[in-house]
Write a protein that holds these residues in place. Structure first.
Motif, PDB file in Angstrom:
ATOM      1  N   LEU A 101      90.754  71.147  66.925  1.00  0.00           N
ATOM      2  CA  LEU A 101      90.787  72.609  66.954  1.00  0.00           C
ATOM      3  C   LEU A 101      89.415  73.198  66.620  1.00  0.00           C
ATOM      4  O   LEU A 101      88.952  74.133  67.281  1.00  0.00           O
ATOM      5  N   MET A 102      88.743  72.628  65.625  1.00  0.00           N
ATOM      6  CA  MET A 102      87.400  73.094  65.266  1.00  0.00           C
ATOM      7  C   MET A 102      86.414  72.903  66.408  1.00  0.00           C
ATOM      8  O   MET A 102      85.567  73.759  66.668  1.00  0.00           O
ATOM      9  N   GLY A 103      86.506  71.757  67.091  1.00  0.00           N
ATOM     10  CA  GLY A 103      85.634  71.504  68.229  1.00  0.00           C
ATOM     11  C   GLY A 103      85.843  72.515  69.343  1.00  0.00           C
ATOM     12  O   GLY A 103      84.894  72.949  69.993  1.00  0.00           O
ATOM     13  N   TYR A 104      87.092  72.909  69.525  1.00  0.00           N
ATOM     14  CA  TYR A 104      87.400  73.910  70.543  1.00  0.00           C
ATOM     15  C   TYR A 104      86.878  75.286  70.138  1.00  0.00           C
ATOM     16  O   TYR A 104      86.252  75.987  70.936  1.00  0.00           O
ATOM     17  N   VAL A 105      87.128  75.676  68.899  1.00  0.00           N
ATOM     18  CA  VAL A 105      86.708  77.004  68.428  1.00  0.00           C
ATOM     19  C   VAL A 105      85.185  77.095  68.371  1.00  0.00           C
ATOM     20  O   VAL A 105      84.595  78.096  68.801  1.00  0.00           O
ATOM     21  N   LYS A 106      84.545  76.058  67.876  1.00  0.00           N
ATOM     22  CA  LYS A 106      83.094  76.091  67.667  1.00  0.00           C
ATOM     23  C   LYS A 106      82.304  76.000  68.970  1.00  0.00           C
ATOM     24  O   LYS A 106      81.326  76.711  69.148  1.00  0.00           O
ATOM     25  N   ALA A 122      80.333  55.389  69.306  1.00  0.00           N
ATOM     26  CA  ALA A 122      79.314  55.514  70.354  1.00  0.00           C
ATOM     27  C   ALA A 122      78.674  56.902  70.316  1.00  0.00           C
ATOM     28  O   ALA A 122      77.452  57.044  70.484  1.00  0.00           O
ATOM     29  N   ARG A 123      79.506  57.901  70.055  1.00  0.00           N
ATOM     30  CA  ARG A 123      78.980  59.273  69.966  1.00  0.00           C
ATOM     31  C   ARG A 123      78.044  59.427  68.762  1.00  0.00           C
ATOM     32  O   ARG A 123      77.004  60.086  68.855  1.00  0.00           O
ATOM     33  N   PHE A 124      78.426  58.799  67.637  1.00  0.00           N
ATOM     34  CA  PHE A 124      77.564  58.838  66.448  1.00  0.00           C
ATOM     35  C   PHE A 124      76.244  58.120  66.709  1.00  0.00           C
ATOM     36  O   PHE A 124      75.174  58.602  66.341  1.00  0.00           O
ATOM     37  N   LYS A 125      76.327  56.980  67.364  1.00  0.00           N
ATOM     38  CA  LYS A 125      75.115  56.212  67.667  1.00  0.00           C
ATOM     39  C   LYS A 125      74.174  57.017  68.566  1.00  0.00           C
ATOM     40  O   LYS A 125      72.965  56.992  68.381  1.00  0.00           O
ATOM     41  N   LYS A 126      74.742  57.745  69.507  1.00  0.00           N
ATOM     42  CA  LYS A 126      73.951  58.539  70.437  1.00  0.00           C
ATOM     43  C   LYS A 126      73.351  59.778  69.777  1.00  0.00           C
ATOM     44  O   LYS A 126      72.179  60.088  69.965  1.00  0.00           O
ATOM     45  N   SER A 127      74.169  60.488  68.974  1.00  0.00           N
ATOM     46  CA  SER A 127      73.728  61.769  68.412  1.00  0.00           C
ATOM     47  C   SER A 127      73.145  61.655  67.011  1.00  0.00           C
ATOM     48  O   SER A 127      72.342  62.489  66.612  1.00  0.00           O
ATOM     49  N   GLY A 128      73.607  60.666  66.248  1.00  0.00           N
ATOM     50  CA  GLY A 128      73.177  60.535  64.865  1.00  0.00           C
ATOM     51  C   GLY A 128      73.799  61.568  63.935  1.00  0.00           C
ATOM     52  O   GLY A 128      73.439  61.644  62.763  1.00  0.00           O
ATOM     53  N   LYS A 129      74.753  62.342  64.434  1.00  0.00           N
ATOM     54  CA  LYS A 129      75.380  63.386  63.625  1.00  0.00           C
ATOM     55  C   LYS A 129      76.500  62.795  62.767  1.00  0.00           C
ATOM     56  O   LYS A 129      77.410  62.156  63.278  1.00  0.00           O
ATOM     57  N   ILE A 130      76.404  63.052  61.456  1.00  0.00           N
ATOM     58  CA  ILE A 130      77.413  62.558  60.521  1.00  0.00           C
ATOM     59  C   ILE A 130      78.766  63.198  60.789  1.00  0.00           C
ATOM     60  O   ILE A 130      79.795  62.532  60.752  1.00  0.00           O
ATOM     61  N   PHE A 131      78.755  64.508  61.050  1.00  0.00           N
ATOM     62  CA  PHE A 131      80.014  65.207  61.295  1.00  0.00           C
ATOM     63  C   PHE A 131      80.015  65.776  62.694  1.00  0.00           C
ATOM     64  O   PHE A 131      79.043  66.428  63.078  1.00  0.00           O
ATOM     65  N   PRO A 132      81.018  65.542  63.457  1.00  0.00           N
ATOM     66  CA  PRO A 132      82.269  64.862  63.169  1.00  0.00           C
ATOM     67  C   PRO A 132      82.274  63.369  63.489  1.00  0.00           C
ATOM     68  O   PRO A 132      83.111  62.629  62.988  1.00  0.00           O
ATOM     69  N   ALA A 133      81.344  62.934  64.349  1.00  0.00           N
ATOM     70  CA  ALA A 133      81.417  61.572  64.878  1.00  0.00           C
ATOM     71  C   ALA A 133      81.348  60.492  63.800  1.00  0.00           C
ATOM     72  O   ALA A 133      82.144  59.549  63.810  1.00  0.00           O
ATOM     73  N   VAL A 183      82.014  60.711  60.523  1.00  0.00           N
ATOM     74  CA  VAL A 183      83.173  60.778  59.629  1.00  0.00           C
ATOM     75  C   VAL A 183      84.409  60.194  60.310  1.00  0.00           C
ATOM     76  O   VAL A 183      85.125  59.368  59.738  1.00  0.00           O
ATOM     77  N   VAL A 184      84.658  60.595  61.548  1.00  0.00           N
ATOM     78  CA  VAL A 184      85.830  60.094  62.269  1.00  0.00           C
ATOM     79  C   VAL A 184      85.704  58.586  62.497  1.00  0.00           C
ATOM     80  O   VAL A 184      86.696  57.862  62.396  1.00  0.00           O
ATOM     81  N   SER A 185      84.503  58.094  62.759  1.00  0.00           N
ATOM     82  CA  SER A 185      84.299  56.653  62.940  1.00  0.00           C
ATOM     83  C   SER A 185      84.657  55.874  61.683  1.00  0.00           C
ATOM     84  O   SER A 185      85.370  54.868  61.749  1.00  0.00           O
ATOM     85  N   VAL A 186      84.181  56.331  60.546  1.00  0.00           N
ATOM     86  CA  VAL A 186      84.453  55.637  59.284  1.00  0.00           C
ATOM     87  C   VAL A 186      85.935  55.702  58.930  1.00  0.00           C
ATOM     88  O   VAL A 186      86.541  54.695  58.557  1.00  0.00           O
ATOM     89  N   VAL A 187      86.527  56.877  59.057  1.00  0.00           N
ATOM     90  CA  VAL A 187      87.954  57.020  58.753  1.00  0.00           C
ATOM     91  C   VAL A 187      88.781  56.162  59.712  1.00  0.00           C
ATOM     92  O   VAL A 187      89.743  55.507  59.301  1.00  0.00           O
ATOM     93  N   SER A 188      88.398  56.128  60.977  1.00  0.00           N
ATOM     94  CA  SER A 188      89.117  55.309  61.957  1.00  0.00           C
ATOM     95  C   SER A 188      88.990  53.826  61.645  1.00  0.00           C
ATOM     96  O   SER A 188      89.945  53.063  61.818  1.00  0.00           O
ATOM     97  N   LEU A 189      87.837  53.399  61.168  1.00  0.00           N
ATOM     98  CA  LEU A 189      87.645  52.002  60.771  1.00  0.00           C
ATOM     99  C   LEU A 189      88.567  51.641  59.609  1.00  0.00           C
ATOM    100  O   LEU A 189      89.248  50.606  59.629  1.00  0.00           O
ATOM    101  N   VAL A 190      88.626  52.507  58.611  1.00  0.00           N
ATOM    102  CA  VAL A 190      89.494  52.278  57.452  1.00  0.00           C
ATOM    103  C   VAL A 190      90.963  52.245  57.884  1.00  0.00           C
ATOM    104  O   VAL A 190      91.726  51.360  57.482  1.00  0.00           O
ATOM    105  N   MET A 191      91.358  53.188  58.718  1.00  0.00           N
ATOM    106  CA  MET A 191      92.750  53.243  59.172  1.00  0.00           C
ATOM    107  C   MET A 191      93.094  52.050  60.050  1.00  0.00           C
ATOM    108  O   MET A 191      94.201  51.513  59.960  1.00  0.00           O
ATOM    109  N   ALA A 192      92.168  51.620  60.893  1.00  0.00           N
ATOM    110  CA  ALA A 192      92.416  50.431  61.716  1.00  0.00           C
ATOM    111  C   ALA A 192      92.666  49.222  60.825  1.00  0.00           C
ATOM    112  O   ALA A 192      93.581  48.428  61.076  1.00  0.00           O
TER     113      ALA A 192
END
Length: 110
Positions: free
Chosen positions: A22-27, A75-86, A88-97
């Motif tokens: 939702l934030m990605g859509y609004v922003k 892959a998005r984090f590697k390309k952009s280097g942006k901590i948020f959202p890519a 954060v979602v990568s790390v949380v997804s790793l933990v959840m996996a």
């Protein structure tokens, strides 16, 4: 009935993805963020409901969602280097996996 830790973490993960979409859509007007975040959150809400009665299946679905998000956002984090959202979602997804994989292994030995 009280929720298990797996259910609590799954619903929090679903919330993170839904709000993030939702934030990605609004922003930035990204309908892809809205669709993928909403779809992922919806599937994880289903996983949340199935964990008590069918833990192997539910954990397998959760693992699939987490793995897809880990690779896509990684892959998005590697390309952009942006901590948020890519990042954060990568790390949380790793933990959840890892958590879902643990649930699969634990359920198969029960």
């Amino acid at each position: 009935m009280a929720w298990s830790m797996s259910q609590k973490l799954t619903i929090a993960y679903a919330g993170l993805l839904g709000v993030g979409g939702l934030m990605g859509y609004v922003k930035s007007g990204s309908s892809m963020s809205l669709i993928s975040g909403g779809l992922s959150a919806s599937v994880l809400c289903y996983v949340h409901t199935q964990l008590p009665t069918n833990p192997t299946f539910a954990s397998s679905v959760g693992l699939g969602i987490s793995a897809v998000l880990l690779f896509a956002m990684g892959a998005r984090f590697k390309k952009s280097g942006k901590i948020f959202p890519a990042g954060v979602v990568s790390v949380v997804s790793l933990v959840m996996a890892g958590g879902y994989l643990h649930g699969i292994l634990r359920s198969s030995h029960a």
